[in-house]
Design a protein around this motif. Structure first.
Motif, short mmCIF file in Angstrom:
data_model
loop_
_atom_site.label_atom_id
_atom_site.label_comp_id
_atom_site.label_asym_id
_atom_site.label_seq_id
_atom_site.Cartn_x
_atom_site.Cartn_y
_atom_site.Cartn_z
N GLU A 200 0.84 -1.19 0.00
CA GLU A 200 0.00 0.00 0.00
C GLU A 200 0.88 1.25 0.00
OE1 GLU A 200 -3.77 1.99 2.39
OE2 GLU A 200 -2.82 0.16 3.13
N VAL A 201 0.91 1.93 -1.13
CA VAL A 201 1.68 3.16 -1.28
C VAL A 201 0.77 4.18 -1.97
CG1 VAL A 201 3.68 4.24 -2.37
CG2 VAL A 201 3.88 1.93 -1.46
N VAL A 202 0.51 5.30 -1.31
CA VAL A 202 -0.38 6.33 -1.85
C VAL A 202 0.44 7.59 -2.10
CG1 VAL A 202 -2.46 7.70 -1.51
CG2 VAL A 202 -2.34 5.35 -0.62
N GLY A 213 -1.54 11.58 -31.98
CA GLY A 213 -0.53 12.62 -32.09
C GLY A 213 -0.61 13.71 -31.04
N VAL A 214 -1.56 13.61 -30.11
CA VAL A 214 -1.74 14.63 -29.09
C VAL A 214 -1.39 14.04 -27.72
CG1 VAL A 214 -3.36 16.20 -27.96
CG2 VAL A 214 -3.53 15.79 -30.42
N SER A 215 -0.50 14.72 -26.98
CA SER A 215 -0.11 14.25 -25.65
C SER A 215 -1.16 14.67 -24.63
CB SER A 215 1.25 14.83 -25.27
OG SER A 215 1.62 14.42 -23.98
N THR A 216 -1.61 13.71 -23.83
CA THR A 216 -2.61 13.96 -22.80
C THR A 216 -2.06 13.54 -21.44
OG1 THR A 216 -4.41 13.55 -24.37
CG2 THR A 216 -4.96 13.44 -22.02
N THR A 217 -2.29 14.37 -20.42
CA THR A 217 -1.85 14.05 -19.07
C THR A 217 -3.06 13.89 -18.16
OG1 THR A 217 0.23 15.28 -19.33
CG2 THR A 217 -0.49 14.80 -17.09
N LEU A 218 -3.15 12.77 -17.48
CA LEU A 218 -4.23 12.49 -16.53
C LEU A 218 -3.63 12.38 -15.14
CD1 LEU A 218 -6.12 9.72 -18.57
CD2 LEU A 218 -6.55 12.19 -18.57
N LEU A 219 -4.38 12.87 -14.13
CA LEU A 219 -3.88 12.91 -12.77
C LEU A 219 -4.64 11.94 -11.87
CD1 LEU A 219 -3.48 16.77 -12.36
CD2 LEU A 219 -1.75 15.11 -13.11
N GLY A 220 -3.99 11.50 -10.82
CA GLY A 220 -4.62 10.61 -9.86
C GLY A 220 -3.67 10.29 -8.73
N ASN A 221 -3.96 9.21 -8.02
CA ASN A 221 -3.13 8.74 -6.92
C ASN A 221 -2.88 7.25 -7.05
OD1 ASN A 221 -2.79 11.15 -5.13
ND2 ASN A 221 -5.03 11.05 -5.09
N SER A 222 -1.74 6.81 -6.54
CA SER A 222 -1.48 5.38 -6.53
C SER A 222 -2.31 4.71 -5.44
CB SER A 222 0.01 5.12 -6.28
OG SER A 222 0.39 5.56 -5.00
N ILE A 223 -2.62 3.43 -5.67
CA ILE A 223 -3.33 2.60 -4.69
C ILE A 223 -2.37 1.62 -4.05
CG2 ILE A 223 -5.26 1.00 -4.37
CD1 ILE A 223 -6.35 2.09 -7.05
N VAL A 232 -3.47 2.51 -9.89
CA VAL A 232 -3.74 3.95 -9.96
C VAL A 232 -5.24 4.21 -9.96
CG1 VAL A 232 -3.50 6.03 -11.38
CG2 VAL A 232 -1.59 4.43 -11.19
N ALA A 233 -5.65 5.19 -9.18
CA ALA A 233 -7.03 5.70 -9.22
C ALA A 233 -6.98 7.08 -9.85
CB ALA A 233 -7.61 5.76 -7.81
#
Length: 301
Positions: A200-202, A213-223, A232-233
Motif C-alpha cells: 500500500e503506497v499512496v 498525435g496529441v499528448s494527454t496528461t491524466l492525474l490521480g493517486n497510486s493505490i 492507480v485511481a
C-alpha cells in the motif's frame, strides 16, 4: 527429475531453490506442478556466498503446447540490450541477446528464431557479411535493422533487411514493425492466481499518453505498488487496457521523480492496474528499497 521449492512465482516466471544439479544462464528447464507443465529459461543463478546462493531465476517460455515467438537482438551496447529486451518481453516475445557476432551465431545454431534484430553498424563486424550469414543460418527468420546512425548503414544491409527502425523512434513503432513482420507476441501465463507482492503506497501520480498525435496528461493517486507495476485511481479521464503510457510519481525514499514506460493491464471503475515495461535500474531499486520496509497487502487469492 528433482523436487524443488518456489521462493516466489508469477505468471511470467519463478524463483526456485533446492536444485542440486548446477545449471547455467540460458538453460531450459521443464517444470511440472500438478497437471501444469511448462518450459522455463534460466535468467540468473545465485552467486556462492551471496544472499541468493542456491537459488535460480526462471522465465516462462512455454506452457503446454503454447510457446513464445523468439527474437534475437544483437547490439554491442549492454544498456540497449537490456532496455529493448524488457520492452519486447512485456509484449510477449521470448528475447535472446548477443553483444557480438560470435555470441549471435552460438544462439542461431541452437535456437529457432522468428526475428533477428541487428544494430548497425556493429563494431569490428562486416555487417553485409554478417546479415548474409544470418540469412544462410536461419533463412525463414525476418531481419530487422535498427540504428542510431542510418547514414552509416551499408546500402546492401538495407536491401537484405526486411525492415528498418531508427533507434530514436518511439518504442511503439518498434513494436508495431515487429508485429507486422512476425505477428503479435504470445504472453504466456503460468496458471496461478496471485504472484507478486503488492504494497500500500499512496502518492500523487500523473499519466502521460499519446493519442492521435496529441499528448494527454491524466492525474490521480497510486493505490498500491510492486516491482512489476502500480495501481492507480484517476481523478479525471480514463484509460483503455493495452494502451502504452508513461507514469510519473515520486517516492518518499528517493530524491528524483520516477518516469516509467508502462502499459494498462486491467480496469475496474476508475482504478487501473498498470504494468511496468521499461524501468531504469536505479528506479527499480528505489521501488524495491521502499517495498522492503513495508508490510505486504493481504490480497484475496
Amino acid at each position: 527429475m528433482e523436487q524443488v521449492q518456489t521462493m516466489d512465482i508469477s505468471p511470467l516466471g519463478a524463483r526456485l531453490k533446492g536444485l542440486t544439479r548446477s545449471v547455467s544462464v540460458g538453460s531450459i528447464l521443464g517444470l511440472q506442478n500438478g497437471d501444469n507443465q511448462g518450459r522455463f529459461e534460466v535468467v540468473w543463478v545465485g552467486e556462492p556466498g551471496s544472499e541468493r546462493e542456491g537459488q535460480i531465476g526462471l522465465r516462462c517460455t512455454q506452457v503446454g503446447s503454447q510457446s513464445k515467438k523468439a527474437v534475437l537482438y544483437v547490439d554491442d551496447q549492454e544498456h540497449e540490450l537490456d532496455r529493448r529486451r524488457s520492452l519486447l518481453e512485456a509484449f510477449g516475445y521470448a528475447v535472446h541477446t548477443a553483444s557480438g557476432a560470435r555470441e549471435a551465431f552460438e544462439l542461431l545454431n541452437s535456437v529457432h528464431f522468428q526475428l533477428v534484430m541487428i544494430d548497425s553498424p556493429l563494431p569490428g563486424v562486416n555487417d553485409v557479411t554478417f546479415v548474409d550469414q544470418v540469412r544462410q543460418t536461419q533463412g525463414n527468420a525476418k531481419v530487422l535493422v535498427v540504428s542510431a546512425f542510418p547514414s552509416k548503414v551499408h546500402e546492401h544491409v538495407m536491401e537484405m533487411a526486411d525492415d528498418f527502425v531508427h533507434k530514436g523512434d518511439n518504442p511503439n513503432k518498434l513494436v508495431a514493425v515487429i508485429e507486422k513482420l512476425i505477428g503479435p507476441g504470445n504472453t504466456l501465463k503460468w496458471p496461478i492466481t496471485r504472484c507478486i507482492q503488492r504494497y500500500e503506497v499512496v502518492v500523487p501520480v500523473s499519466v502521460k499518453i499519446m493519442r492521435r498525435g496529441v499528448s494527454t496528461t491524466l492525474l490521480g493517486n497510486s493505490i498500491d505498488l510492486s516491482e512489476a507495476g502500480i495501481g492507480v485511481a484517476l481523478s479525471e479521464g480514463e484509460l483503455i487496457a493495452g494502451e502504452i503510457l508513461t507514469v510519473e510519481f515520486s517516492l518518499p525514499t528517493f530524491p528524483e521523480k520516477l518516469r516509467v514506460y508502462s502499459t494498462v493491464r486491467h480496469r475496474k471503475d476508475n482504478h487501473y492496474g498498470i504494468q511496468f515495461v521499461d524501468v531504469e535500474p536505479e528506479h527499480r531499486q528505489a521501488i524495491r528499497d521502499l517495498c522492503d520496509v513495508l508490510v505486504p497487502m493481504n490480497v484475496p487469492q
